[in-house]
Scaffold this active site. Structure first.
Site, PDB file in Angstrom:
ATOM      1  N   LYS A 271       3.326   6.499   4.966  1.00 25.22           N
ATOM      2  CA  LYS A 271       2.370   5.497   4.475  1.00 25.22           C
ATOM      3  C   LYS A 271       2.938   4.106   4.709  1.00 25.22           C
ATOM      4  CE  LYS A 271      -1.404   4.141   2.701  1.00 25.22           C
ATOM      5  NZ  LYS A 271      -1.239   2.958   3.600  1.00 25.22           N
TER       6      LYS A 271
ATOM      7  N   SER B 118       0.787  -1.242   0.000  1.00 23.60           N
ATOM      8  CA  SER B 118       0.000   0.000   0.000  1.00 23.60           C
ATOM      9  C   SER B 118       0.812   1.283   0.000  1.00 23.60           C
ATOM     10  CB  SER B 118      -0.962   0.015   1.198  1.00 23.60           C
ATOM     11  OG  SER B 118      -2.057  -0.835   0.958  1.00 23.60           O
TER      12      SER B 118
ATOM     13  N   SER C   9      -5.801   3.595   4.444  1.00 19.95           N
ATOM     14  CA  SER C   9      -5.324   2.761   3.332  1.00 19.95           C
ATOM     15  C   SER C   9      -6.462   1.988   2.669  1.00 19.95           C
ATOM     16  CB  SER C   9      -4.252   1.783   3.828  1.00 19.95           C
ATOM     17  OG  SER C   9      -3.499   1.289   2.755  1.00 19.95           O
TER      18      SER C   9
ATOM     19  N   LYS D   6       0.083   3.744  -2.686  1.00 17.54           N
ATOM     20  CA  LYS D   6      -0.963   4.778  -2.606  1.00 17.54           C
ATOM     21  C   LYS D   6      -0.404   6.194  -2.539  1.00 17.54           C
ATOM     22  CE  LYS D   6      -4.629   1.872  -0.658  1.00 17.54           C
ATOM     23  NZ  LYS D   6      -4.045   0.574  -0.285  1.00 17.54           N
TER      24      LYS D   6
END
EC number: 3.4.16.4
Length: 407
Positions: free
Chosen positions: A228, A60, A115, A63
């Site tokens: 992130k 993720s 997320s 992202k």
């Protein structure tokens, strides 16, 4: 004899130590991830690296590219109508409904804090119309940022054997994202509540999963401006974050961590970077760099932008410039026009290029009145044809410039 030699060597050692400061260089921390970097955000210089260009599935952390394209291509107040595909995506979801109307802002908070994969796909469809087209846009933007070991297949980071990036590439993407005005505000928010919509009667709250911005967490890091996380079974753990201290911004990126120590390791990397390196300004925009002197022509050459470099805190070395050898005698320009450039070297390494602007005007009349032209007129028996050709060239150039400006 041996005693005498030993005494002399001991004396020389003590004497040399009394003359020179000895600076201990901190050892870089060991990290669990297979690919990791510290990047200085201002210069793009790597301060630490471990397999920086080895590609791995980033989960993720993908992202951050989805967020970058969203912030570059949309308005936060734009309304997004959810299609049939995002609500059916695998993994973490906000719980979007087909036909639901929701703002880009709300989707970004779901994307970056929790997320949510349905938010990622909804933004991708809103921007490009399909996952494939959005993936192509992701890869094109990655290439623009200098990412050479990246191939994105989807906006979520769900595992695909062809979906990969490296720690260096991930840090370059985070570097671009951290420059967008809204990113830090969103990424440092503890929680965010999405108001009811046409399809959801209840508000929905998302919570920030980045422990470096959570003040109650043991991993809280003062100065962290966003980050992130990423995880799938196949991809293992990944993480990227940005932090600022004393005006210096650093970015860490770690990919393919099987031990889930990325929060602790990131703190160690940030501390190592801030403790051992400093961002130094060589020139501010508008500073006089040097003066061009040739054929009795004197032109102040001015820094066209700020120029920074990074050095170890105990390093007394200074950069030097290699200015391009250009003849400016027959060029005309205005104050502020870029007329030359300099390559900047630090300890033998090319660390960047500095554009140089003129500090004065240099007009057609000044060229014609210059000693070079006057000498041609006085000394060369073919001066009239030469002058005719030269004047014609000036006239043609001036006309072309006028046409270009007034297009």
């Amino acid at each position: 004899m041996k005693k005498t030699i030993t005494f002399i060597l001991l004396f020389l050692l003590i004497y040399s130590c009394s003359l020179h400061n000895i600076y201990a260089k901190e050892t870089p921390p060991a990290v669990s991830a297979d690919s990791a970097v510290i990047l200085d955000a201002a210069t793009g210089q790597l301060l630490y690296s471990k397999n920086p260009d080895s590609p791995y599935p980033p989960a993720s952390t993908t992202k951050i590219m989805t967020a970058l394209l969203t912030l570059e291509n949309t308005n936060l107040n734009d309304k997004v109508v959810i299609g049939k595909n995002p609500p059916a995506v695998e993994g973490t979801r906000l719980g979007l409904y087909p036909g639901e109307e929701i703002t880009v802002r709300d989707l970004l908070y779901g994307l970056l804090l929790a997320s949510d994969n349905d938010c990622a796909e909804a933004l991708a469809e809103h921007i490009s119309g399909s996952m494939d087209k959005f993936a192509a846009k992701m890869n094109a933007r990655a290439k623009e940022l200098g990412a050479k070991n990246t191939n994105f297949v989807n906006p979520t980071g769900l595992f695909d054997e062809n979906h990969k990036t490296s720690a260096r590439d991930l840090s370059l993407i985070m570097r671009a994202l951290s420059k967008t005005p809204e990113y830090s505000k969103i990424a440092t928010t503890t929680s965010y509540t999405i108001a009811p919509t046409n399809k959801s009667a209840k508000p929905r709250t998302v919570w920030n999963e980045n422990k470096l911005v959570q003040k109650q967490s043991m991993y809280y890091y003062s100065g962290c401006e966003g980050g992130k996380t990423g995880y799938t079974i196949q991809s293992l753990h990944s993480y990227t974050a940005t932090a600022t201290r004393n005006g210096q911004e650093l970015i860490v990126a770690l990919i393919h961590d099987k031990n889930k120590t990325f929060f602790k390791d990131s703190i160690s990397l940030f501390d190592f970077g801030f403790n051992n390196f400093q961002l130094t300004k060589l020139y501010s925009k508008g500073d006089l760099v040097t003066t061009y002197n040739r054929n009795k022509l004197s032109i102040p050459l001015i820094a066209n932008s700020d120029f920074y470099y990074v050095k170890q805190k105990d390093d007394k070395s200074i950069p030097h410039l290699n200015i391009q050898n250009k003849n400016l005698s027959f060029k005309f320009f205005k104050i502020g026009d870029v007329v030359n450039k300099a390559t900047v070297y630090f300890k033998g390494q090319n660390i960047g290029e500095l554009k140089l602007s003129s500090g004065v005007n240099h007009t057609e009349k000044q060229i014609l009145d210059s000693d070079v032209i006057q000498n041609l007129v006085m000394k060369n028996k073919y001066s009239i044809p030469i002058m005719a050709v030269f004047l014609t060239a000036i006239v043609i150039f001036t006309i072309r410039k006028f046409i270009y400006i007034n297009k």
